[in-house]
Design an enzyme around this catalytic site. Structure first.
Site: not given
Length: 308
Positions: A58, A205-206, A208, A210
């Protein structure tokens, strides 16, 4: 705020952590403001979010540097700090290296960027093709015995790679992709983790965004999602219909769909912690609302069946 134990380690964390790839992750997100990133970390620590998840790649390296600056200011003891290594640059290309020598150097480099003398949880970020996994984890175990790291994690390992890595029982945490649209981990990874005292930390967990409940059938994408089948045509419409079926549960509990989704993960065996990301301080506060959601067994089963 109640804390949980991470794997077999002696680390105790808030189950809602902070995924810090948007803190200094200039190679992942364009136009990041570094002071906003620092404020995200400050807010997390002020609110009791003590589990910070970053990685060398990162930035590269910049996320660790910014977190190190904030911890210098706020106090190292406030954080349970996780970072990852495996990426290296060879002739301008990124390759994976799990060799003991490279992992040892990666830990030393992360300690310097983070301005600390220990890392709470160090992950092998991705497996390479040549290093025996038990040998790689053995190198981290020696660093643990030296006090440079406190717990050992692996990320993106298959079930066979995980079993090899954990042959001596040294692995505390597995981080891998898992969400309601991507449930392959339920077949072997999650049962193995539960049986062996390994905490499973899901990323994406979401899915991207959606599963966040913010998209409509008219939403268009200009990033990597534009080429993802999950976000295209009839599949996108079907997926949104599934997400819409979560809205009554969210409305009844006075939270957003994303909070219901995150709360569902915490009900799954072996999943002890989540690391949702945040680009703004207020998103850290939003993520914490997950802890207020109490799902009944019937609701857990209903959500599971919607996304079978």
């Amino acid at each position: 705020m109640a804390t949980i134990r991470l794997g077999k380690s002696d680390l105790h964390i808030n189950p809602i952590g902070l995924g810090a790839n948007a803190v200094g992750g200039h190679n992942l997100y364009p136009n990041l403001n570094e002071e906003t990133g620092r404020d995200v970390v400050r807010t997390a620590l002020d609110l009791g979010v003590n589990f910070l998840d970053t990685a060398f790649i990162y930035g590269p390296g910049r996320s660790e540097e910014l977190i190190g600056e904030v911890l210098k200011e706020k106090g190292r003891a406030k954080a349970v700090l996780a970072t990852k290594g495996a990426h290296k640059f060879v002739d301008g290309k990124v390759v994976m290296d799990n060799s003991p020598a490279f992992l040892q150097q990666s830990v030393e480099d992360s300690l310097r960027r983070l301005q600390t003398d220990y890392i709470d949880l160090f992950y092998i970020h991705f497996p390479d093709e040549q290093t025996p996994k038990a040998e790689a984890v053995g190198a981290l175990q020696r660093l643990k015995e030296q006090g440079k790291i406190r717990a050992i994690g692996v990320s993106n390992f298959s079930i066979d790679q995980l079993k090899e890595a954990n042959v001596n029982g040294y692995v505390d945490v597995l981080q891998s992709e898992y969400n309601l649209f991507a449930r392959d981990a339920e077949k072997e990874l999650l049962p193995y983790c539960e049986a062996n005292g390994i905490s499973f930390v899901p990323y994406f967990p979401l899915a991207s965004g959606l599963l966040g409940g913010k998209y409509t059938k008219d939403t268009t994408f200009r990033d990597l999602r534009a080429n993802n089948p999950r976000f295209q045509g009839e599949a996108f419409a079907r997926n949104l219909d599934k997400v819409d079926r979560l809205r009554p549960i969210a409305s009844q509990k006075n939270v957003e769909v994303a909070h219901v989704v995150l709360a569902w993960y915490l009900k799954q065996p072996a999943i002890d912690a989540l690391i949702p990301g945040a680009k703004k301080p207020e998103q850290v506060k939003e993520n914490l609302k997950t802890l207020d959601v109490q799902l009944t067994d019937a609701e857990v089963e209903e959500i599971s069946s919607i996304f079978k």
